[in-house]
Design a protein around this motif. Sequence first.
Motif, short mmCIF file in Angstrom:
data_model
loop_
_atom_site.label_atom_id
_atom_site.label_comp_id
_atom_site.label_asym_id
_atom_site.label_seq_id
_atom_site.Cartn_x
_atom_site.Cartn_y
_atom_site.Cartn_z
N GLN A 66 -51.50 -91.62 49.46
CA GLN A 66 -51.53 -91.92 50.89
C GLN A 66 -51.27 -90.65 51.71
O GLN A 66 -51.94 -90.41 52.71
N SER A 67 -50.31 -89.86 51.28
CA SER A 67 -50.00 -88.62 51.99
C SER A 67 -51.18 -87.65 51.95
O SER A 67 -51.52 -87.03 52.97
N HIS A 69 -54.29 -88.47 51.60
CA HIS A 69 -55.35 -89.06 52.43
C HIS A 69 -55.13 -88.70 53.90
O HIS A 69 -56.08 -88.39 54.62
N GLU A 70 -53.88 -88.73 54.34
CA GLU A 70 -53.56 -88.37 55.72
C GLU A 70 -53.72 -86.87 55.97
O GLU A 70 -53.98 -86.46 57.09
N HIS A 95 -43.00 -91.07 54.35
CA HIS A 95 -42.92 -89.99 55.34
C HIS A 95 -42.30 -88.73 54.73
O HIS A 95 -42.77 -87.62 54.96
N LYS A 98 -44.85 -87.09 52.39
CA LYS A 98 -45.87 -86.36 53.15
C LYS A 98 -45.31 -85.02 53.64
O LYS A 98 -45.97 -83.99 53.54
#
Length: 112
Positions: A66-67, A69-70, A95, A98
């Motif tokens: 997810q990190s 991807h961001e 968070h 990331k």
Amino acid sequence: MKKAYRVKKEADFQKVFHQGNSVANRQFVVYVLDKPDQSHFRVGISVGKKIGNAVMRNAVKRKIRQSLHELDEELKEDKDFLVIARKPAATMTTHQVKSSLRHVLRLAGMLK
């Protein structure tokens, strides 16, 4: 993340691991290998058994994916890299993952 953006084969993992440069912080180790002829980056994720049981390891992998991807707009395209999680990554929020990944990727020269 699309299949084309992943390092999946053992030979590719070993090539990045042995020929690439490594950078680390307390939570992650990143190995980076230049691939000048490549049109997009590829990433491999490794979370060892020291992190915890299968549920915990999969949760850490999901947070890393997810990190990334961001952060994908900020990553350089012509690289293969491996993200290896260390034990403190198991207790981190998405968070925090990331933020830590951004830090170690900046040290590795992966961010534009």
